[in-house]
Design a protein around this motif. Structure first.
Motif, PDB file in Angstrom:
ATOM      1  N   HIS A 176       2.223   4.603   9.753  1.00 56.45           N
ATOM      2  CA  HIS A 176       1.980   4.293  11.159  1.00 56.45           C
ATOM      3  C   HIS A 176       1.864   5.547  12.015  1.00 56.45           C
ATOM      4  O   HIS A 176       1.091   5.582  12.964  1.00 56.45           O
ATOM      5  N   LEU A 186       3.226   9.881   7.125  1.00 60.85           N
ATOM      6  CA  LEU A 186       2.415  10.543   6.112  1.00 60.85           C
ATOM      7  C   LEU A 186       3.175  11.726   5.522  1.00 60.85           C
ATOM      8  O   LEU A 186       3.190  11.917   4.297  1.00 60.85           O
ATOM      9  N   GLU A 241       0.800  -1.879   5.803  1.00 61.72           N
ATOM     10  CA  GLU A 241       0.702  -0.495   6.262  1.00 61.72           C
ATOM     11  C   GLU A 241       2.067   0.181   6.323  1.00 61.72           C
ATOM     12  O   GLU A 241       3.024  -0.384   6.845  1.00 61.72           O
ATOM     13  N   LYS A 290      -5.952   8.130   5.974  1.00 63.01           N
ATOM     14  CA  LYS A 290      -6.275   6.706   5.846  1.00 63.01           C
ATOM     15  C   LYS A 290      -7.709   6.514   5.375  1.00 63.01           C
ATOM     16  O   LYS A 290      -8.002   5.581   4.605  1.00 63.01           O
ATOM     17  N   SER A 291      -8.601   7.378   5.808  1.00 68.30           N
ATOM     18  CA  SER A 291      -9.988   7.318   5.354  1.00 68.30           C
ATOM     19  C   SER A 291     -10.083   7.619   3.862  1.00 68.30           C
ATOM     20  O   SER A 291     -10.780   6.923   3.112  1.00 68.30           O
ATOM     21  N   ARG A 323      -7.609   7.322   1.709  1.00 67.12           N
ATOM     22  CA  ARG A 323      -6.929   6.219   1.020  1.00 67.12           C
ATOM     23  C   ARG A 323      -7.871   5.045   0.789  1.00 67.12           C
ATOM     24  O   ARG A 323      -7.927   4.479  -0.304  1.00 67.12           O
ATOM     25  N   GLN A 324      -8.641   4.684   1.818  1.00 69.36           N
ATOM     26  CA  GLN A 324      -9.575   3.571   1.680  1.00 69.36           C
ATOM     27  C   GLN A 324     -10.670   3.898   0.679  1.00 69.36           C
ATOM     28  O   GLN A 324     -11.092   3.037  -0.108  1.00 69.36           O
ATOM     29  N   GLU A 352      -6.531  -1.730   5.242  1.00 69.90           N
ATOM     30  CA  GLU A 352      -7.269  -2.237   6.386  1.00 69.90           C
ATOM     31  C   GLU A 352      -7.461  -3.741   6.247  1.00 69.90           C
ATOM     32  O   GLU A 352      -7.257  -4.314   5.170  1.00 69.90           O
TER      33      GLU A 352
END
Length: 199
Positions: free
Chosen positions: A45, A50, A42, A76-77, A79-80, A35
């Motif tokens: 996409h 994924l 990234e 993505k959540s 991953r962060q 992010e």
């Protein structure tokens, strides 16, 4: 099926690439994009991106159920959260509460289940869903943060490299994301410094 080998090829914004082994699949996943300032890196996409990432070794989780947009957002959540937790641990700061909650939430889902086939090979038992793979990654992160290698989670020693890894080497002396990248750059800078100060 998963093996012990980890690592991925990463690409920089100048078109170069190098192999980076974070030492754990969950940490490899943390470097699949990002992010803010890291959005330029990234790679996830679309849901199919994924699925492709998860299908690569060592996880080798080939989806039997199509990945959804919601699962991509959850990935993505997670991953962060892994990124934030790893950096906090590397800096010996308290882990962000939100990151812990996200990792725990992902880990609460059913993980990938290994299955032995008739020809004595291993695979992940179907159905194989993205949520199963994400749970497996989250559980690995929990084991990493709570296990004997927790204090081996480190950020690259380069001044401008944010890559984080777990040093599983016996001497525990790893300093660089990759020797051929930041390690060699450090050696070149040190050599130039020595030459400039040598009479």
């Amino acid at each position: 099926m998963r093996t012990n080998a980890t690592g991925r090829v990463l690409h920089d914004t100048r078109g170069g690439s190098f192999r980076f082994d974070a030492g754990a699949v969950c940490l490899d996943f943390a470097h699949s994009g990002g992010e803010g300032e890291y959005a330029v890196y990234e790679t996830l996409h679309e849901p199919s991106d994924l699925a492709e990432w998860l299908a690569q070794p060592p996880l080798a989780a080939v989806m039997t159920v199509q990945v959804t947009a919601r699962e991509l957002a959850e990935a993505k959540s997670l991953r962060q959260a892994i990124w934030d937790a790893a950096h906090a641990q590397a800096a010996r700061r308290p882990l962000p509460v939100e990151a812990i909650a996200t990792i725990n939430r992902a880990a609460a889902a059913a993980p990938l289940v290994p299955e032995l086939t008739n020809d004595l090979t291993a695979r992940w038992a179907p159905p194989v869903r993205a949520t199963h793979a994400l749970s497996t990654l989250a559980r690995e992160m929990i084991e990493l943060l709570s296990g004997p290698l927790a204090n081996r989670i480190r950020e690259c020693a380069s001044d401008n490299c944010p890559l984080v890894f777990v040093d599983s080497s016996r001497p525990g002396a790893r300093r660089w994301c990759a020797m051929e990248r930041c390690g060699n750059r450090h050696k070149l800078r040190a050599l130039r410094t020595r030459r400039s100060t040598t009479p």
